[in-house]
Design a protein around this motif. Structure first.
Motif, PDB file in Angstrom:
ATOM      1  N   TYR A 105      11.880  -0.113 -15.058  1.00  0.00           N
ATOM      2  CA  TYR A 105      12.422   0.213 -13.747  1.00  0.00           C
ATOM      3  C   TYR A 105      11.344   0.920 -12.931  1.00  0.00           C
ATOM      4  N   PHE A 106      11.484   0.848 -11.611  1.00  0.00           N
ATOM      5  CA  PHE A 106      10.511   1.467 -10.713  1.00  0.00           C
ATOM      6  C   PHE A 106      11.239   2.473  -9.834  1.00  0.00           C
ATOM      7  N   CYS A 107      10.857   3.730  -9.955  1.00  0.00           N
ATOM      8  CA  CYS A 107      11.456   4.792  -9.154  1.00  0.00           C
ATOM      9  C   CYS A 107      10.704   4.896  -7.831  1.00  0.00           C
ATOM     10  N   ARG A 108      11.397   4.676  -6.728  1.00  0.00           N
ATOM     11  CA  ARG A 108      10.750   4.698  -5.407  1.00  0.00           C
ATOM     12  C   ARG A 108      10.418   6.110  -4.955  1.00  0.00           C
ATOM     13  N   HIS A 109      11.011   7.129  -5.578  1.00  0.00           N
ATOM     14  CA  HIS A 109      10.751   8.510  -5.178  1.00  0.00           C
ATOM     15  C   HIS A 109       9.596   9.105  -5.987  1.00  0.00           C
ATOM     16  N   CYS A 110       9.555   8.805  -7.293  1.00  0.00           N
ATOM     17  CA  CYS A 110       8.437   9.281  -8.118  1.00  0.00           C
ATOM     18  C   CYS A 110       7.241   8.336  -8.073  1.00  0.00           C
ATOM     19  N   LEU A 111       7.480   7.069  -7.681  1.00  0.00           N
ATOM     20  CA  LEU A 111       6.442   6.028  -7.678  1.00  0.00           C
ATOM     21  C   LEU A 111       5.863   5.849  -9.074  1.00  0.00           C
ATOM     22  N   GLU A 112       6.755   5.804 -10.064  1.00  0.00           N
ATOM     23  CA  GLU A 112       6.345   5.640 -11.453  1.00  0.00           C
ATOM     24  C   GLU A 112       7.261   4.623 -12.130  1.00  0.00           C
ATOM     25  N   LEU A 113       6.742   4.020 -13.203  1.00  0.00           N
ATOM     26  CA  LEU A 113       7.541   3.115 -14.016  1.00  0.00           C
ATOM     27  C   LEU A 113       8.385   3.927 -14.998  1.00  0.00           C
ATOM     28  N   VAL A 168       1.215 -12.406  -9.706  1.00  0.00           N
ATOM     29  CA  VAL A 168       2.280 -12.816  -8.789  1.00  0.00           C
ATOM     30  C   VAL A 168       2.741 -11.595  -8.015  1.00  0.00           C
ATOM     31  N   ASN A 169       2.823 -11.740  -6.688  1.00  0.00           N
ATOM     32  CA  ASN A 169       3.291 -10.650  -5.821  1.00  0.00           C
ATOM     33  C   ASN A 169       4.775 -10.854  -5.527  1.00  0.00           C
ATOM     34  N   PRO A 170       5.682 -10.002  -6.031  1.00  0.00           N
ATOM     35  CA  PRO A 170       7.118 -10.219  -5.803  1.00  0.00           C
ATOM     36  C   PRO A 170       7.644  -9.591  -4.522  1.00  0.00           C
ATOM     37  N   THR A 171       6.836  -8.814  -3.803  1.00  0.00           N
ATOM     38  CA  THR A 171       7.306  -8.090  -2.627  1.00  0.00           C
ATOM     39  C   THR A 171       7.118  -8.935  -1.375  1.00  0.00           C
ATOM     40  N   GLN A 172       7.680  -8.446  -0.266  1.00  0.00           N
ATOM     41  CA  GLN A 172       7.560  -9.128   1.018  1.00  0.00           C
ATOM     42  C   GLN A 172       6.414  -8.578   1.860  1.00  0.00           C
ATOM     43  N   TYR A 173       5.525  -7.827   1.242  1.00  0.00           N
ATOM     44  CA  TYR A 173       4.363  -7.284   1.934  1.00  0.00           C
ATOM     45  C   TYR A 173       3.100  -7.735   1.200  1.00  0.00           C
ATOM     46  N   GLN A 174       2.045  -7.859   1.948  1.00  0.00           N
ATOM     47  CA  GLN A 174       0.757  -8.225   1.355  1.00  0.00           C
ATOM     48  C   GLN A 174       0.209  -7.042   0.548  1.00  0.00           C
ATOM     49  N   TYR A 230       1.294  -0.385  -2.869  1.00  0.00           N
ATOM     50  CA  TYR A 230       2.745  -0.426  -2.716  1.00  0.00           C
ATOM     51  C   TYR A 230       3.089  -0.057  -1.284  1.00  0.00           C
ATOM     52  N   THR A 231       3.857  -0.928  -0.626  1.00  0.00           N
ATOM     53  CA  THR A 231       4.234  -0.744   0.779  1.00  0.00           C
ATOM     54  C   THR A 231       5.720  -0.479   0.859  1.00  0.00           C
ATOM     55  N   THR A 232       6.089   0.560   1.592  1.00  0.00           N
ATOM     56  CA  THR A 232       7.497   0.913   1.760  1.00  0.00           C
ATOM     57  C   THR A 232       7.718   1.397   3.175  1.00  0.00           C
ATOM     58  N   THR A 233       8.976   1.415   3.595  1.00  0.00           N
ATOM     59  CA  THR A 233       9.371   1.908   4.913  1.00  0.00           C
ATOM     60  C   THR A 233      10.435   2.972   4.733  1.00  0.00           C
ATOM     61  N   SER A 234      10.526   3.876   5.689  1.00  0.00           N
ATOM     62  CA  SER A 234      11.511   4.952   5.656  1.00  0.00           C
ATOM     63  C   SER A 234      12.324   4.932   6.940  1.00  0.00           C
ATOM     64  N   MET A 235      13.460   5.665   6.926  1.00  0.00           N
ATOM     65  CA  MET A 235      14.314   5.717   8.102  1.00  0.00           C
ATOM     66  C   MET A 235      13.667   6.512   9.228  1.00  0.00           C
ATOM     67  N   ASN A 272      10.258   7.062   9.691  1.00  0.00           N
ATOM     68  CA  ASN A 272       9.076   6.356  10.168  1.00  0.00           C
ATOM     69  C   ASN A 272       9.230   4.875   9.840  1.00  0.00           C
ATOM     70  N   LYS A 273       9.464   4.075  10.849  1.00  0.00           N
ATOM     71  CA  LYS A 273       9.700   2.650  10.631  1.00  0.00           C
ATOM     72  C   LYS A 273       8.419   1.888  10.301  1.00  0.00           C
ATOM     73  N   GLU A 274       7.271   2.493  10.550  1.00  0.00           N
ATOM     74  CA  GLU A 274       6.019   1.827  10.195  1.00  0.00           C
ATOM     75  C   GLU A 274       5.847   1.840   8.676  1.00  0.00           C
ATOM     76  N   PRO A 275       5.321   0.751   8.121  1.00  0.00           N
ATOM     77  CA  PRO A 275       5.164   0.697   6.645  1.00  0.00           C
ATOM     78  C   PRO A 275       4.151   1.719   6.161  1.00  0.00           C
ATOM     79  N   ILE A 276       4.478   2.318   5.027  1.00  0.00           N
ATOM     80  CA  ILE A 276       3.611   3.314   4.386  1.00  0.00           C
ATOM     81  C   ILE A 276       2.990   2.664   3.159  1.00  0.00           C
ATOM     82  N   LYS A 277       1.680   2.692   3.068  1.00  0.00           N
ATOM     83  CA  LYS A 277       0.958   2.066   1.957  1.00  0.00           C
ATOM     84  C   LYS A 277       0.460   3.140   1.002  1.00  0.00           C
ATOM     85  N   THR A 278       0.740   2.929  -0.278  1.00  0.00           N
ATOM     86  CA  THR A 278       0.357   3.884  -1.314  1.00  0.00           C
ATOM     87  C   THR A 278      -0.302   3.136  -2.461  1.00  0.00           C
TER      88      THR A 278
END
Length: 514
Positions: free
Chosen positions: A26-34, A316-322, A484-489, A491-497
């Motif tokens: 599993y991938f935790c979006r808050h800790c950014l860890e597996l 294989v990239n499973p996300t919708q971001y490059q 890893y690219t994510t968006t928040s409520m 900041n609508k701009e994507p955040i890259k980590t």
């Protein structure tokens, strides 16, 4: 679905040090860890029957021993039993009577008629059950342990009453107890039946010297294995444990569980299913193969000791971001993690020593400065209110932080990793069937990137097995760094980590040295 049909040859390292395939992480979006199954908390959401799909509360499930009252499984092959209806003609005048039903297994063709269970009328689902010969003994043992638990609770309450209290209770002031109030109101003082002076002891098992002799049939007649039950058939009915097939009775189906998973570090959900048992959807579904690039072994040359062998890996990239992927040696990742942990421990030790020195200085200063006592000075001063300790943030301890740990897997080969990185485009389901959409101009190194299609790329690497015996397993490891690219409520701009994931590959066995 290569991670399901293929063997587990590609493993990802969890933050706890265990190696798991990507389908079990599993991938935790808050800790950014597996997170693996041991790094998450399992919480039961609902209990339901997998056949009739009826929800059960936890109280109902406990009363019914976590079994469904309406559904049964086959005692022979453990598959679900189905109902079949038939008509029975009465003996008087040959007139047709009401319909009856019986249970049948569509897999092994076992029926309730094989063991002599009579058919039941339509609408009556109360099938007869065999009585346990040890039911009275089991009930006596349960009652004994219930009495022991209540006795221990009573002893604990009496010890608490004997402790000195800082305040005077109403009973101590007036001398009126609960027993006196019951007596004045005319209510009889009925003690708990389990709380007696002497707990009834369970009847111990009595050994017997006289043992029945073995029947002569075991020595004179041949054994027919088809008439003897297997170990699984006996363990599925632990109260009876039938030895022959003729004594197999239908077994009630056990209830299934829908559970949610929560990260132990940040206490956020990583998986939460729908409450309705008819739905297979998830409210929260943070599986790793939706967020982390998947690694597949495309081809590998025959492995020879201390010889360069070509290895082709597909990403294989499973996300919708490059995303951009760069391969790093595995030892650098482990070394950097442990240096960071060491720095954190050193800083924490320094802060503790500084806090002790500050407390000593404050105590000495208070002793030197003698001031008249006032109401404010009599009040106890908290540590957090002191100006010198305010910066230390002595507050309630936060959730557990999982420190990185190394993997115990032994690496038996060296991997020549290219220095350049490569780009994976976002996932596009429509592009899988469009051949004209593969015109990408990423300026890849032809020595590294062999082939591209949609969100997939094949990379060429070199493997050099170490000195080992013939037939041993070859294991290589590297660290995959991806964006890893994510968006928040807010900041609508994507955040890259940038994230780093250790990957272990089992390439096969050594075939020779030449």
């Amino acid at each position: 679905m290569a991670y399901i049909v293929n063997p587990d040859v590609v493993h990802y390292a969890c933050s706890c040090g265990l190696l798991k395939p990507i389908s079990r992480l599993y991938f935790c979006r808050h800790c950014l860890e597996l997170r693996c199954g041991f790094c998450v908390c399992h919480e039961v959401d609902s209990l339901f029957c997998g056949k009739c799909l009826d929800n059960r509360t936890s109280k109902e499930a406990a009363e019914r021993k976590n079994k469904c009252l309406n559904c049964f499984i086959c005692p022979s092959c453990q598959q679900q039993l189905s109902m079949r209806s038939s008509t029975v003609k009465s003996t008087e005048g040959g007139k047709e009577s009401s319909k009856v039903v019986y249970l049948i297994c569509l897999w092994c063709r076992w029926t309730t008629r094989d063991v002599g269970i009579s058919d039941q009328p339509v609408g009556n689902n109360r099938w007869p059950e065999r009585d346990n010969v040890y039911a009275n003994r089991l009930h006596g043992i349960q009652e004994r342990y219930k009495a022991l638990v209540l006795a221990e609770m009573q002893q604990k309450l009496e010890k608490d009453k004997k402790r000195q209290k800082k305040y005077v209770t109403y009973t101590e002031r007036t001398g009126i107890t609960a027993a006196m109030i019951r007596k004045k109101l005319g209510i009889p003082d009925v003690p708990n039946p389990h709380l007696k002076n002497k707990i009834n002891e369970a009847e111990p098992a009595i050994p017997h010297e006289d043992v029945d002799e073995l029947p002569e049939e075991l020595l004179t007649q041949p054994i027919i294995l088809t008439n003897i039950t297997t170990l699984d058939q006996r363990l599925i009915q632990p109260d009876m444990q039938p030895t022959v097939v003729d004594k197999l009775y239908p077994v009630r189906k056990q209830l299934s569980v829908k559970q949610s998973l929560r990260c132990r570090s940040c206490e956020h959900n990583v998986s939460k299913p729908e409450y309705n048992p008819n739905s297979i959807k998830f409210k929260i579904q943070l599986f790793a193969y939706y967020y982390v690039p998947e690694v597949r072994i495309f081809t590998v040359e025959p492995l020879r000791v201390e010889k360069k062998c070509e290895l082709l890996l597909k990403f294989v990239n499973p996300t919708q971001y490059q995303t951009t992927i760069k391969l790093l040696p595995y030892y650098k990742k482990v070394k950097a993690d442990f240096e960071a942990v060491k720095q954190e421990t050193d800083v924490s030790l320094d802060t503790v020593e500084d806090s002790k020195e500050n407390v000593v200085k404050l105590e000495v200063k208070e002793v030197k400065e003698e001031k008249p006592e006032t109401k404010e000075s009599k009040e106890p001063t908290s540590l957090t209110s002191l100006p010198s300790l305010a910066s230390l943030s002595i507050t309630r301890q936060q959730s557990t932080t999982i420190k990185p740990r190394p993997c115990d897997a032994e690496i038996t080969a060296d991997l020549i990793i290219p220095e350049c990185s490569f780009i994976l485009p976002p996932r596009d389901d429509a592009a899988e069937y469009d051949d004209t959409a593969d015109s990408h101009n990423y300026q890849d190194d032809p020595k590294v990137v062999v082939h591209r299609k949609c969100n997939k790329a094949t990379i060429r690497l070199q493997v050099i097995p170490k000195q080992m015996e013939l037939g041993e397993e070859v294991v290589v490891a590297f660290t995959m760094q991806h964006i890893y690219t994510t968006t928040s409520m807010e900041n609508k701009e994507p955040i890259k980590t940038p994230l780093e994931v250790p990957v272990f590959l089992s390439l096969g066995k050594v075939v020779g040295s030449q």
